[in-house]
Every structure is written in C-alpha cells, then in structure tokens.
Scaffold this motif. Sequence first.
Motif, PDB file in Angstrom:
ATOM      1  N   UNK A   2       0.836  -1.188   0.000  1.00  0.00           N
ATOM      2  CA  UNK A   2       0.000   0.000   0.000  1.00  0.00           C
ATOM      3  C   UNK A   2       0.876   1.245   0.000  1.00  0.00           C
ATOM      4  N   UNK A   3       0.702   2.090  -1.014  1.00  0.00           N
ATOM      5  CA  UNK A   3       1.490   3.317  -1.057  1.00  0.00           C
ATOM      6  C   UNK A   3       1.015   4.309  -0.004  1.00  0.00           C
ATOM      7  N   UNK A   4      -0.287   4.274   0.279  1.00  0.00           N
ATOM      8  CA  UNK A   4      -0.817   5.167   1.316  1.00  0.00           C
ATOM      9  C   UNK A   4      -0.417   4.658   2.692  1.00  0.00           C
ATOM     10  N   UNK A   5      -0.550   3.362   2.918  1.00  0.00           N
ATOM     11  CA  UNK A   5      -0.292   2.776   4.228  1.00  0.00           C
ATOM     12  C   UNK A   5       1.154   2.882   4.679  1.00  0.00           C
ATOM     13  N   UNK A  39      -8.390  -5.696  13.756  1.00  0.00           N
ATOM     14  CA  UNK A  39      -7.375  -6.594  14.328  1.00  0.00           C
ATOM     15  C   UNK A  39      -6.311  -7.000  13.323  1.00  0.00           C
ATOM     16  N   UNK A  40      -6.505  -6.685  12.036  1.00  0.00           N
ATOM     17  CA  UNK A  40      -5.537  -7.046  11.007  1.00  0.00           C
ATOM     18  C   UNK A  40      -4.391  -6.042  10.880  1.00  0.00           C
ATOM     19  N   UNK A  41      -4.475  -4.898  11.574  1.00  0.00           N
ATOM     20  CA  UNK A  41      -3.414  -3.888  11.504  1.00  0.00           C
ATOM     21  C   UNK A  41      -2.889  -3.578  12.893  1.00  0.00           C
ATOM     22  N   UNK A  42      -1.689  -3.018  12.927  1.00  0.00           N
ATOM     23  CA  UNK A  42      -1.009  -2.691  14.170  1.00  0.00           C
ATOM     24  C   UNK A  42      -0.531  -1.246  14.086  1.00  0.00           C
ATOM     25  N   UNK A  43      -0.729  -0.447  15.132  1.00  0.00           N
ATOM     26  CA  UNK A  43      -0.303   0.946  15.145  1.00  0.00           C
ATOM     27  C   UNK A  43       0.790   1.149  16.183  1.00  0.00           C
ATOM     28  N   UNK A  44       1.748   2.029  15.851  1.00  0.00           N
ATOM     29  CA  UNK A  44       2.804   2.365  16.804  1.00  0.00           C
ATOM     30  C   UNK A  44       3.201   3.821  16.614  1.00  0.00           C
ATOM     31  N   UNK A  52       1.217   2.774  10.737  1.00  0.00           N
ATOM     32  CA  UNK A  52       0.270   1.668  10.658  1.00  0.00           C
ATOM     33  C   UNK A  52       0.915   0.559   9.828  1.00  0.00           C
ATOM     34  N   UNK A  53       0.907  -0.661  10.336  1.00  0.00           N
ATOM     35  CA  UNK A  53       1.466  -1.814   9.627  1.00  0.00           C
ATOM     36  C   UNK A  53       0.461  -2.952   9.628  1.00  0.00           C
ATOM     37  N   UNK A  54       0.445  -3.762   8.545  1.00  0.00           N
ATOM     38  CA  UNK A  54      -0.462  -4.923   8.525  1.00  0.00           C
ATOM     39  C   UNK A  54       0.115  -6.064   9.354  1.00  0.00           C
ATOM     40  N   UNK A  64      -7.088  -3.576   4.747  1.00  0.00           N
ATOM     41  CA  UNK A  64      -7.380  -2.753   5.928  1.00  0.00           C
ATOM     42  C   UNK A  64      -6.261  -1.749   6.232  1.00  0.00           C
ATOM     43  N   UNK A  65      -5.084  -1.988   5.694  1.00  0.00           N
ATOM     44  CA  UNK A  65      -3.900  -1.189   5.986  1.00  0.00           C
ATOM     45  C   UNK A  65      -4.067   0.270   5.562  1.00  0.00           C
TER      46      UNK A  65
END
Length: 177
Positions: A2-5, A39-44, A52-54, A64-65
């Motif tokens: 994903x270029x946006x993600x 639940x498919x993505x993780x934020x830090x 945001x990472x998948x 979802x990313x």
Amino acid sequence: MSRIGKKPVPVPSGVTATINGQTVSVKGPKGELSFVLNEFVLAEMTEEGIKIDPRGTTKTARSMWGMSRTMVENIITGVHAGFEKKLEITGVGYRAQIQGQNLQLALGFSHDVLFPIPEGIDIKCPKPTEITISGIDKQSVGQVAAEIRDFRPPEPYKGKGVRYAGEFIVRKEGKKK
C-alpha cells in the motif's frame, strides 16, 4: 504494498495522540476523537508520527492497511483543522435558514422541510441560497451534507435543487416540436 499505508501519519503541534491497544485517541484544539483499528493492523508511535502496519500478508490485512491509515489521518485533521462542506441551492423561491436547532428548507414542496441539526455539527447559512456544514468528524459532515442534498437533488433539465459547491450537473435538452 500500500502506497498510502507505508507513509506515517504526522501529528501536528497542538495535537496529542495516544495508542492504547487497538484504539487511537487524538485530542486537539477543536475536540477529541478516537478510532478503533481492525485486528488485522497494528499501530505504533514513532518520531515521524503514527505508523500503521499490517499483521501478516493476507489480502484482508493489506486491504485494511491503507483504510486504517486514512481513518487515523482524518481524525487528526478533524481535531486540528476540522472539515467543511458547502451546498448551493438553485431554483426560484428555494432558500434555507437556521431556525433554532433546525435547518428550514423551502424547496418547492407544499411545505417547508425541517432538518434537525445533529450534535457535533455546525450549520450556517451566509446567504439564503448557501449552506455551510462544518465539524470535526469527516464522516458525519459528509453524511449530513448528503442527507440535505437528498431532499431535492439537482434535476438535469433546469438544474434546480441542492448541489455541492462546484458540482457539475450534466444538463439535458428539453422536448422538441
């Protein structure tokens, strides 16, 4: 990919963001918003902003990313600058005015349309033929604008009705003799 993600969401000065599990909470000068991530993505939090990472390489996680990153960006923009939509009313005798907690619309019906203004949304009528909708939640601002436009969408022959500012209406030719 994903270029946006891939891009981190920058947090401007005056805005505080906290991540608690899957919930991203943002507080700024205009208010406070939060978004629960899938639940498919993780934020830090990083020094560049919120990343945001998948979780995994499944199709659902990748889809979802970018959406999750955009939602986080929208809540940060909302509490920092807010969102605004403008509507234009075209037609003889068509007008709008604020009446207490309602928006009163005269749209060529036998009665005036009363639209109750929702919580968290600010509606102004600088002119009788203009409506400005503003708020911090992009989704609710767009939904209110769509509901108001839905009372009398622009028709293709004379262009009468409620349209978004700058919206182009494809005109049709009338009957020929």
